[in-house]
Write an enzyme that holds these catalytic residues in place. Structure first.
Site, PDB file in Angstrom:
ATOM      1  NE  ARG A 130       7.628  -2.778   6.671  1.00 27.55           N
ATOM      2  CZ  ARG A 130       6.323  -2.506   6.524  1.00 27.55           C
ATOM      3  NH1 ARG A 130       5.872  -1.992   5.402  1.00 27.55           N
ATOM      4  NH2 ARG A 130       5.477  -2.754   7.496  1.00 27.55           N
TER       5      ARG A 130
ATOM      6  CE  LYS B 221      -2.110  -0.437   3.970  1.00 25.54           C
ATOM      7  NZ  LYS B 221      -1.647  -1.677   4.566  1.00 25.54           N
TER       8      LYS B 221
ATOM      9  NE  ARG C 260       6.728  -0.401  10.282  1.00 25.28           N
ATOM     10  CZ  ARG C 260       5.567  -0.257   9.628  1.00 25.28           C
ATOM     11  NH1 ARG C 260       5.565   0.321   8.447  1.00 25.28           N
ATOM     12  NH2 ARG C 260       4.460  -0.686  10.149  1.00 25.28           N
TER      13      ARG C 260
ATOM     14  NE  ARG D  57      -4.188  -0.622   9.958  1.00 25.36           N
ATOM     15  CZ  ARG D  57      -3.060  -0.143   9.429  1.00 25.36           C
ATOM     16  NH1 ARG D  57      -3.013   1.081   8.954  1.00 25.36           N
ATOM     17  NH2 ARG D  57      -1.994  -0.897   9.363  1.00 25.36           N
TER      18      ARG D  57
ATOM     19  NE  ARG E 112       1.960  -4.378  11.581  1.00 21.95           N
ATOM     20  CZ  ARG E 112       3.006  -4.285  10.761  1.00 21.95           C
ATOM     21  NH1 ARG E 112       4.107  -4.968  11.008  1.00 21.95           N
ATOM     22  NH2 ARG E 112       2.955  -3.521   9.714  1.00 21.95           N
TER      23      ARG E 112
HETATM   24  P1  AMP Z   1       1.002   0.953   9.006  1.00 23.59           P
HETATM   25  O1  AMP Z   1       2.270   1.685   8.731  1.00 23.59           O
HETATM   26  O2  AMP Z   1      -0.158   1.418   8.159  1.00 23.59           O
HETATM   27  O3  AMP Z   1       1.172  -0.555   8.936  1.00 23.59           O
HETATM   28  O4  AMP Z   1       0.579   1.295  10.522  1.00 23.59           O
HETATM   29  C1  AMP Z   1       1.432   0.979  11.603  1.00 23.59           C
HETATM   30  C2  AMP Z   1       0.622   0.914  12.892  1.00 23.59           C
HETATM   31  O5  AMP Z   1       0.004   2.181  13.146  1.00 23.59           O
HETATM   32  C3  AMP Z   1      -0.535  -0.087  12.892  1.00 23.59           C
HETATM   33  O6  AMP Z   1      -0.133  -1.408  13.212  1.00 23.59           O
HETATM   34  C4  AMP Z   1      -1.441   0.523  13.966  1.00 23.59           C
HETATM   35  O7  AMP Z   1      -0.940   0.271  15.259  1.00 23.59           O
HETATM   36  C5  AMP Z   1      -1.284   2.017  13.708  1.00 23.59           C
HETATM   37  N1  AMP Z   1      -2.282   2.531  12.740  1.00 23.59           N
HETATM   38  C6  AMP Z   1      -2.053   3.042  11.499  1.00 23.59           C
HETATM   39  N2  AMP Z   1      -3.190   3.415  10.898  1.00 23.59           N
HETATM   40  C7  AMP Z   1      -4.189   3.119  11.780  1.00 23.59           C
HETATM   41  C8  AMP Z   1      -5.612   3.250  11.747  1.00 23.59           C
HETATM   42  N3  AMP Z   1      -6.255   3.748  10.669  1.00 23.59           N
HETATM   43  N4  AMP Z   1      -6.312   2.850  12.847  1.00 23.59           N
HETATM   44  C9  AMP Z   1      -5.694   2.344  13.934  1.00 23.59           C
HETATM   45  N5  AMP Z   1      -4.371   2.180  14.032  1.00 23.59           N
HETATM   46  C10 AMP Z   1      -3.610   2.561  12.955  1.00 23.59           C
END
Ligand code: AMP
Length: 191
Positions: A127, A13, A133, A88, A144
């Protein structure tokens, strides 16, 4: 044009959204990036979000919705946007619809990137080695994926019912996946 990128962690994404936003010169809003920046800058939001993120759990809806509301009200998204990592959950999807209604706009296209669990695990493990990360360890990756299945997957149907969801297989090379995305984005823009 307003787009949402949907898909499990590691589906590509972020990479694909960045590329499309550059080509279309529209804003790219990644809630994950915004939250990581808040954690690094030790803001109040960062402090509230950190423990959820490191466990691979979702940050509470109110915090995320507030963050998006703020961006929308700053007007920076008036020229169109790509949301990456938001919504989400079903409540987030509903709030987004209400917020966009209030700004007299709506979503044009939701791009769902489909990848297998095996691909997700392979990509995120790689990654972890490259970017370090903290939420890319194996146990957190598996959590996740489960969180995606339970809390995020239901919004696929939410958008399917609105007939704005398009599914793209994300297993191929980034260039080939991008070509497929580009085609549907352009088709939607010309419709
Ligand atoms: P990502 O980089 O999109 O994988 O997001 C990393 C982390 O940020 C996720 O595992 C969540 O803990 C938090 N996060 C990101 N976007 C959201 C969202 N829309 N709602 C809730 N938590 C989020």
């Amino acid at each position: 044009m307003n787009f949402v990128f949907l898909g499990p962690p590691g589906s590509g994404k972020g990479t694909q959204a960045a590329r499309l936003s550059e080509e279309l010169t529209i804003a790219h809003l990644s809630t994950g990036d915004l939250l990581r920046a808040a954690v690094n800058e030790k803001t109040e939001l960062g402090g509230q979000a950190e423990s959820f993120m490191s466990r691979g759990e979702l940050v509470p809806d109110e915090l995320i919705i507030g963050m998006i509301e703020e961006k929308l009200s700053q007007g920076g998204l008036d020229g169109g946007f790509i949301l990456d990592g938001f919504p989400r959950t079903i409540p987030q999807a509903r709030s987004l619809r209400e917020m966009l209604d209030r700004h007299s706009t709506s979503l044009d296209l939701v791009i769902l990137l489909q990848v297998s669990d095996a691909t997700v695990i392979k990509r995120l493990t790689r990654r972890a080695e490259i970017e370090g990360r903290t939420d890319d360890t194996e146990a957190v990756i598996l959590n996740r994926l489960e969180v995606y299945r339970q809390q995020t997957k239901p919004i696929e149907d939410f958008y399917r019912q609105e007939s704005i969801l398009t599914e793209i297989v994300g297993e191929d090379t980034p260039d080939r996946v991008y070509e497929a995305i580009r085609k549907v984005a352009i088709r939607t823009m010309n419709a």
